[in-house]
Structures are given as structure tokens and as C-alpha cells.
Write a protein that holds these residues in place. Structure first.
Motif, PDB file in Angstrom:
ATOM      1  N   ARG A  30       0.548  -1.318  -0.025  1.00  0.00           N
ATOM      2  CA  ARG A  30       0.059   0.135  -0.174  1.00  0.00           C
ATOM      3  C   ARG A  30       0.817   1.096   0.136  1.00  0.00           C
ATOM      4  NH1 ARG A  30      -2.736  -2.958   3.762  1.00  0.00           N
ATOM      5  NH2 ARG A  30      -4.476  -4.102   3.560  1.00  0.00           N
ATOM      6  N   ASP A  31       0.418   2.210  -0.311  1.00  0.00           N
ATOM      7  CA  ASP A  31       1.184   4.525  -0.368  1.00  0.00           C
ATOM      8  C   ASP A  31       0.701   4.196   0.920  1.00  0.00           C
ATOM      9  OD1 ASP A  31       1.438   6.209  -1.890  1.00  0.00           O
ATOM     10  OD2 ASP A  31       0.337   7.130  -0.165  1.00  0.00           O
ATOM     11  N   LYS A  32       1.809   4.515   1.889  1.00  0.00           N
ATOM     12  CA  LYS A  32       1.503   4.818   2.852  1.00  0.00           C
ATOM     13  C   LYS A  32       1.291   5.749   3.805  1.00  0.00           C
ATOM     14  CE  LYS A  32       4.980   5.154   7.099  1.00  0.00           C
ATOM     15  NZ  LYS A  32       5.575   4.938   8.078  1.00  0.00           N
ATOM     16  N   PRO A  33       0.579   7.278   2.949  1.00  0.00           N
ATOM     17  CA  PRO A  33       0.217   8.201   3.364  1.00  0.00           C
ATOM     18  C   PRO A  33      -1.062   8.265   3.061  1.00  0.00           C
ATOM     19  CG  PRO A  33       1.794   9.144   2.240  1.00  0.00           C
ATOM     20  CD  PRO A  33       2.025   7.623   1.672  1.00  0.00           C
ATOM     21  N   GLY A  35      -2.923   4.732   2.710  1.00  0.00           N
ATOM     22  CA  GLY A  35      -3.619   3.360   2.004  1.00  0.00           C
ATOM     23  C   GLY A  35      -3.755   3.061   1.323  1.00  0.00           C
ATOM     24  N   TYR A  76       8.433   5.216  -5.248  1.00  0.00           N
ATOM     25  CA  TYR A  76       8.582   5.108  -4.197  1.00  0.00           C
ATOM     26  C   TYR A  76       9.754   5.080  -3.510  1.00  0.00           C
ATOM     27  CZ  TYR A  76       3.302   4.855  -3.852  1.00  0.00           C
ATOM     28  OH  TYR A  76       1.730   4.967  -4.411  1.00  0.00           O
ATOM     29  N   PHE A  79      11.991  -0.962  -0.094  1.00  0.00           N
ATOM     30  CA  PHE A  79      11.711  -1.386   1.126  1.00  0.00           C
ATOM     31  C   PHE A  79      11.936  -2.619   0.855  1.00  0.00           C
ATOM     32  CE2 PHE A  79       9.004  -3.896   3.893  1.00  0.00           C
ATOM     33  CZ  PHE A  79       9.235  -2.838   5.053  1.00  0.00           C
ATOM     34  N   ASP A  90       2.943  -7.384   4.698  1.00  0.00           N
ATOM     35  CA  ASP A  90       2.091  -5.984   4.890  1.00  0.00           C
ATOM     36  C   ASP A  90       2.478  -5.130   4.524  1.00  0.00           C
ATOM     37  OD1 ASP A  90      -0.718  -7.891   3.855  1.00  0.00           O
ATOM     38  OD2 ASP A  90      -1.648  -6.788   5.376  1.00  0.00           O
ATOM     39  N   ASP A  92       3.883  -1.286   3.678  1.00  0.00           N
ATOM     40  CA  ASP A  92       3.452   0.528   3.171  1.00  0.00           C
ATOM     41  C   ASP A  92       4.965   1.226   2.759  1.00  0.00           C
ATOM     42  OD1 ASP A  92       1.285   0.029   4.042  1.00  0.00           O
ATOM     43  OD2 ASP A  92       2.074   0.577   6.195  1.00  0.00           O
ATOM     44  N   VAL A  94       6.602   4.478   1.207  1.00  0.00           N
ATOM     45  CA  VAL A  94       7.137   5.821   1.245  1.00  0.00           C
ATOM     46  C   VAL A  94       7.151   6.159   0.182  1.00  0.00           C
ATOM     47  CG1 VAL A  94       8.112   7.488   1.872  1.00  0.00           C
ATOM     48  CG2 VAL A  94       7.811   5.607   3.693  1.00  0.00           C
TER      49      VAL A  94
END
Length: 99
Positions: A30-33, A35, A76, A79, A90, A92, A94
Motif C-alpha cells: 500500500r501507499d503509506k500516506p 493506504g 516509491y 523497501f 503487509d 507500506d 513511502v
């Protein structure tokens, strides 16, 4: 002698079967900011790679829980983490500023 040979053969087969077992790893990227799910993100664990679907979901069968997980998507930051014993990861991501 035959009993020993049979026992050794069974032990070798058991070792092969348990040594080659795969562990299902799954999760959502997911996109952290926001969701929101990120589709087409690349998830790599060891020598296995897959892309997330439209809902950000992925699934890989691995055999090495000490392998690194690398998740990458355009726009992004990359990660990384070690898998460990967990089977659901899951992630997230950034977003990079200005992209």
C-alpha cells in the motif's frame, strides 16, 4: 542389512521432502500516506519475484525464511526486510518527494 538400507532410504526421502518444502508468503503493498493499494509493485524474495495485482496483493512460495524481501514500485522508495517466521507481510511504501 536390508532393514538398515530401507531405514537409510526412508530417512533420505524424508530429508528431501522436508528440506524442499515451500512456505507461502503473502500480503498487500500500500501507499503509506493514503493506504491505497499499489498495483504492479515488484516483490522479490530470494530468487522468486512477482508483481502485485490490482488490489496490491502478492503471493510467493519460498523455502528460505532468512532471505531478504525487496519491494519496489515507481515513485516509491525501495523497501527491504528479512522474512523471518511470519507468513503475512503487509508493506507500506513511502512515496518519493516530487515524483
Amino acid at each position: 542389512m536390508r532393514k538398515i538400507t530401507t531405514t537409510v532410504a526412508l530417512f533420505a526421502m524424508l530429508t528431501l521432502i522436508t528440506g524442499c518444502s515451500s512456505i507461502p508468503i503473502k500480503g498487500v503493498v500500500r501507499d503509506k500516506p493514503t493506504g491505497n493499494p499499489i498495483s504492479s509493485a515488484t516483490v522479490t524474495i530470494g530468487d522468486k519475484t512477482t508483481a502485485t495485482d490490482a488490489m496490491g496483493s502478492y503471493h510467493l512460495d519460498i523455502s528460505d525464511t532468512t532471505a531478504a524481501m525487496i519491494v519496489n514500485a515507481p515513485g516509491y522508495y525501495i523497501f527491504t526486510k528479512t522474512i523471518g517466521e511470519e507468513t503475512i507481510h503487509d508493506i507500506d511504501l513511502v512515496p518519493r518527494k516530487g515524483e
